[in-house]
Motif scaffolding. Structure first.
Motif, PDB file in Angstrom:
ATOM      1  N   TYR A 115       6.599   6.958 -32.212  1.00 56.16           N
ATOM      2  CA  TYR A 115       7.985   7.110 -32.658  1.00 56.16           C
ATOM      3  C   TYR A 115       8.321   8.573 -32.914  1.00 56.16           C
ATOM      4  O   TYR A 115       7.448   9.366 -33.244  1.00 56.16           O
ATOM      5  CB  TYR A 115       8.207   6.340 -33.969  1.00 56.16           C
ATOM      6  N   VAL A 116       9.637   8.864 -32.805  1.00 55.65           N
ATOM      7  CA  VAL A 116      10.182  10.164 -33.204  1.00 55.65           C
ATOM      8  C   VAL A 116      11.409   9.877 -34.059  1.00 55.65           C
ATOM      9  O   VAL A 116      12.265   9.078 -33.675  1.00 55.65           O
ATOM     10  CB  VAL A 116      10.590  11.029 -31.995  1.00 55.65           C
ATOM     11  N   VAL A 117      11.486  10.528 -35.229  1.00 60.82           N
ATOM     12  CA  VAL A 117      12.613  10.354 -36.140  1.00 60.82           C
ATOM     13  C   VAL A 117      13.420  11.644 -36.169  1.00 60.82           C
ATOM     14  O   VAL A 117      12.874  12.722 -36.391  1.00 60.82           O
ATOM     15  CB  VAL A 117      12.140   9.987 -37.565  1.00 60.82           C
TER      16      VAL A 117
ATOM     17  N   ALA B 182      13.496   6.884 -32.263  1.00 58.75           N
ATOM     18  CA  ALA B 182      13.176   6.635 -30.857  1.00 58.75           C
ATOM     19  C   ALA B 182      11.748   6.115 -30.779  1.00 58.75           C
ATOM     20  O   ALA B 182      10.860   6.645 -31.440  1.00 58.75           O
ATOM     21  CB  ALA B 182      13.293   7.920 -30.045  1.00 58.75           C
ATOM     22  N   GLN B 183      11.553   5.052 -29.996  1.00 60.04           N
ATOM     23  CA  GLN B 183      10.190   4.600 -29.723  1.00 60.04           C
ATOM     24  C   GLN B 183       9.819   5.083 -28.338  1.00 60.04           C
ATOM     25  O   GLN B 183      10.486   4.772 -27.358  1.00 60.04           O
ATOM     26  CB  GLN B 183      10.057   3.081 -29.809  1.00 60.04           C
TER      27      GLN B 183
ATOM     28  N   HIS C 238       8.321  13.624 -36.662  1.00 61.38           N
ATOM     29  CA  HIS C 238       9.601  13.919 -37.308  1.00 61.38           C
ATOM     30  C   HIS C 238      10.121  15.242 -36.784  1.00 61.38           C
ATOM     31  O   HIS C 238       9.358  16.212 -36.698  1.00 61.38           O
ATOM     32  CB  HIS C 238       9.425  13.994 -38.827  1.00 61.38           C
ATOM     33  N   GLU C 239      11.379  15.264 -36.433  1.00 61.85           N
ATOM     34  CA  GLU C 239      12.001  16.503 -35.980  1.00 61.85           C
ATOM     35  C   GLU C 239      11.891  17.561 -37.075  1.00 61.85           C
ATOM     36  O   GLU C 239      12.080  17.260 -38.248  1.00 61.85           O
ATOM     37  CB  GLU C 239      13.475  16.256 -35.667  1.00 61.85           C
ATOM     38  N   GLY C 240      11.587  18.782 -36.700  1.00 68.69           N
ATOM     39  CA  GLY C 240      11.604  19.864 -37.662  1.00 68.69           C
ATOM     40  C   GLY C 240      10.372  20.736 -37.608  1.00 68.69           C
ATOM     41  O   GLY C 240       9.529  20.604 -36.718  1.00 68.69           O
TER      42      GLY C 240
ATOM     43  N   THR D 166      18.277  11.204 -45.320  1.00 70.65           N
ATOM     44  CA  THR D 166      18.406  10.157 -44.302  1.00 70.65           C
ATOM     45  C   THR D 166      17.133  10.031 -43.475  1.00 70.65           C
ATOM     46  O   THR D 166      16.682   8.923 -43.183  1.00 70.65           O
ATOM     47  CB  THR D 166      19.623  10.436 -43.392  1.00 70.65           C
ATOM     48  N   MET D 167      16.541  11.166 -43.106  1.00 70.46           N
ATOM     49  CA  MET D 167      15.304  11.102 -42.336  1.00 70.46           C
ATOM     50  C   MET D 167      14.198  10.432 -43.148  1.00 70.46           C
ATOM     51  O   MET D 167      13.490   9.565 -42.638  1.00 70.46           O
ATOM     52  CB  MET D 167      14.853  12.491 -41.897  1.00 70.46           C
ATOM     53  N   TYR D 168      14.042  10.831 -44.405  1.00 66.67           N
ATOM     54  CA  TYR D 168      13.036  10.181 -45.255  1.00 66.67           C
ATOM     55  C   TYR D 168      13.278   8.671 -45.338  1.00 66.67           C
ATOM     56  O   TYR D 168      12.350   7.877 -45.207  1.00 66.67           O
ATOM     57  CB  TYR D 168      13.061  10.766 -46.670  1.00 66.67           C
TER      58      TYR D 168
END
Length: 194
Positions: free
Chosen positions: A90-92, A100-101, A126-128, A139-141
């Motif tokens: 996954y990517v968040v 996204a899976q 995770h993006e960043g 929101t990401m958390y």
């Protein structure tokens, strides 16, 4: 009337261009997902091991938390590039928590830097960047914690730090993510509330 539609279309296009890359769509999703709130953005089959080559069915006992050191779009692009030899399940995305899976959970994503850990874990990128805590949005958390809680529930994992680890905690890893700004207390609290 046609001129108005053209102008409206141009305005929508211009507005979309002003959005940060991490909030813009990354292409059409496809196929099914293991997590109902995710959309599929399939990684290259050269970047993970399909379940058809496994015997018997793998047992998941870990979730590995990553920070990509990239934007969401770049991360998904890397996983789609067969030359990169890397993927995560996954990517968040930072801004809106979009999930996204990229690899099905039954398959082995190449994310932990350890074959043993890859074979028994689900990887969440995770993006960043680890030194830019502004990417770790509420929101990401929240969205990532819901994803992690769902994975724990489906795989029968306790929602604790023994089963939800950082990439830096994989033995032999030279990675430092998710880094010193990742709020583990907050994250585990959200996972357990989900």
């Amino acid at each position: 009337m046609q001129r108005r539609r053209i102008l409206q279309g141009a305005a929508v296009t211009a507005t979309a261009a002003l959005l940060p890359a991490s909030v813009r769509a990354v292409g059409a999703p496809s196929a099914e997902t293991d997590y109902a709130q995710a959309q599929t953005f399939v990684a290259s089959t050269a970047n993970y091991t399909p379940s058809s080559s496994l015997s018997p069915t793998r047992r998941v006992d870990l979730i590995v938390i990553h920070v990509a050191q990239q934007t969401f779009s770049q991360t998904v692009g890397i996983f789609r590039n067969p030359a990169k030899q890397v993927s995560a399940h996954y990517v968040v995305r930072s801004g809106d928590g979009f999930v996204a899976q990229c690899v099905r959970e039954r398959d082995i994503a190449w994310h932990a830097g350890s074959w043993d850990h890859n074979t028994r874990s689900i990887g969440i990128e995770h993006e960043g960047w680890i030194d830019q805590p502004a990417y770790f949005t509420p929101t990401m958390y929240e969205r990532s914690a819901r994803l992690t809680a769902d994975i724990c529930d489906r795989h029968g994992l306790p929602k604790d730090r023994a089963h939800i680890i950082g990439h830096h905690e994989v033995p032999g890893s030279d990675h430092t993510d998710p880094g010193p700004h990742w709020d583990w207390v907050r994250y585990l609290r959200l996972v357990n509330l989900s």
